[in-house]
Design an enzyme around this catalytic site. Structure first.
Site, PDB file in Angstrom:
ATOM      1  N   SER A 109       0.840  -1.188   0.000  1.00  0.00           N
ATOM      2  CA  SER A 109       0.000   0.000   0.000  1.00  0.00           C
ATOM      3  C   SER A 109       0.881   1.246   0.000  1.00  0.00           C
ATOM      4  O   SER A 109       1.688   1.426  -0.924  1.00  0.00           O
ATOM      5  CB  SER A 109      -0.968  -0.062   1.195  1.00  0.00           C
ATOM      6  OG  SER A 109      -2.006   0.857   1.046  1.00  0.00           O
ATOM      7  N   GLU A 210      -1.832  -3.071  -8.048  1.00  0.00           N
ATOM      8  CA  GLU A 210      -3.077  -3.293  -7.296  1.00  0.00           C
ATOM      9  C   GLU A 210      -3.565  -1.939  -6.813  1.00  0.00           C
ATOM     10  O   GLU A 210      -2.806  -0.975  -6.800  1.00  0.00           O
ATOM     11  CB  GLU A 210      -2.829  -4.233  -6.106  1.00  0.00           C
ATOM     12  CG  GLU A 210      -1.842  -3.735  -5.054  1.00  0.00           C
ATOM     13  CD  GLU A 210      -2.406  -2.774  -4.006  1.00  0.00           C
ATOM     14  OE1 GLU A 210      -3.631  -2.761  -3.790  1.00  0.00           O
ATOM     15  OE2 GLU A 210      -1.611  -2.021  -3.417  1.00  0.00           O
ATOM     16  N   HIS A 280      -5.372  -5.264  -1.562  1.00  0.00           N
ATOM     17  CA  HIS A 280      -6.047  -5.013  -0.288  1.00  0.00           C
ATOM     18  C   HIS A 280      -7.108  -6.088  -0.060  1.00  0.00           C
ATOM     19  O   HIS A 280      -8.310  -5.827   0.001  1.00  0.00           O
ATOM     20  CB  HIS A 280      -6.648  -3.608  -0.281  1.00  0.00           C
ATOM     21  CG  HIS A 280      -5.605  -2.532  -0.179  1.00  0.00           C
ATOM     22  ND1 HIS A 280      -4.726  -2.238  -1.206  1.00  0.00           N
ATOM     23  CD2 HIS A 280      -5.292  -1.692   0.840  1.00  0.00           C
ATOM     24  CE1 HIS A 280      -3.925  -1.249  -0.821  1.00  0.00           C
ATOM     25  NE2 HIS A 280      -4.248  -0.906   0.408  1.00  0.00           N
TER      26      HIS A 280
END
Length: 326
Positions: A109, A210, A280
């Protein structure tokens, strides 16, 4: 679970957002300790200043302590936002030396900013993988594949990952890729580094992506930014992980993630693989950012393979064939 033969030293620190979910943090520490590991928690891991885990200087110092810890793994407590603000101050050489000595830096992230900056500045390999609170402190329990992949990193056991390509997706005609640099991570964070000294100039690479909470049109806009900047043309393959946490709108009239992927395939020469179990989501494999990998497709299976000893002394990847349906 059997007691571990080979307990590891895991250092927990917070380089990004403040930890608001204290129970998840505590569950994560307890779970790692229950596996037999020595868990060391950084002195500022639970500090909060505005939305951050302490002010900028506090978080830079925490990264320095993680690098000096001698731990087998330096694991972030959580992502969020905060690393972009301190990219000019991170002690990259100290981190690269720690990696040479065998510390694996793991996260995802917001951690993408750290990983790509580290790669651009030093060429050192770090691991895209779980976070303490989100994965090892998950209320629903720890995902078995995520745990197994993390174990393999700790034990230096594995050397790649396999996954089943989504049933709705025709596997592309795919010539095996050999010895290409694997890089990528969170799409929005990656795009935010374009044009900076912290964006790795990877030629003939394998780019994995992602994101969470980004509508398909925003995902397409970011992909277009990478395409127009010439980044996508320099890749041997593009591997899409999980894009989650968005809502379609009536205005879309059938414009969806599938639309974005289908169009991307007409815009780039590199094959686009989908369904990588990373993002996630609870099930996530660990991926060596900056390592040389081979990529292959056999039938409905995708494979990313790397050698032993990637990212530190004896830190391999994992050998599970993760049949994670996306």
């Amino acid at each position: 679970m059997l007691p571990r033969v080979n307990p590891k030293h895991i250092y927990i620190y917070s380089p990004s957002s403040a930890v608001r979910e204290k129970p998840a943090f505590r569950r994560g520490v307890a779970w790692l300790r229950a596996q037999g590991h020595e868990v060391e928690v950084d002195e500022t891991a639970l500090t909060a200043q505005q939305r951050f885990a302490g002010d900028d200087a506090t978080r830079v110092a925490a990264i320095g302590r993680a690098a000096a810890s001698g731990a087998d793994v330096a694991l972030i407590s959580r992502g969020g936002y905060g690393l972009t603000r301190i990219l000019d101050a991170i002690p990259y050489k100290a981190v690269a030396k720690a990696i040479e000595r065998g510390t694996a830096f793991v996260g995802m992230s917001d951690f993408t900013a750290f990983q790509l900056a580290l790669l651009a500045r030093t060429g050192a390999v770090s691991w895209a993988g779980p976070t303490l609170a989100g994965d090892f402190g998950a209320e629903a329990g720890v995902d078995e594949i995520t745990a197994a992949c993390f174990d393999d990193l700790l034990d230096g056991a594995g050397e790649g990952t396999g996954w089943r390509l989504p049933a709705r997706d025709e596997p592309p005609v795919f010539k095996p890729v050999r010895g290409a640099t694997l890089w990528g991570g969170n799409l929005a964070v990656l795009c935010s580094l374009l044009g900076t000294p912290y964006f790795p100039q990877v030629d003939k690479g394998v780019l994995f992506l992602e994101d969470v909470g980004e509508h398909p049109y925003r995902i397409e806009r970011m992909l277009e930014q990478l395409r127009l900047a010439g980044v996508l043309a320099r890749q041997k393959a593009i591997v899409l992980g999980q894009f989650t946490g968005f809502k379609a709108a009536p205005h879309d009239r059938g414009f969806k993630l599938r639309t974005v992927v289908d169009r991307l395939r007409t815009q780039v020469k590199a094959p686009v693989l989908t369904g990588l179990p990373f993002g996630h989501v609870p099930t996530k494999v660990l991926l060596p950012v900056g390592a040389a990998v081979d990529v292959a497709v056999e039938g409905r299976e995708g494979f990313i393979v790397w050698g032993h000893g990637v990212g530190g002394s004896g830190h391999g990847g994992h050998h599970h064939h993760n049949h994670a349906e996306a």
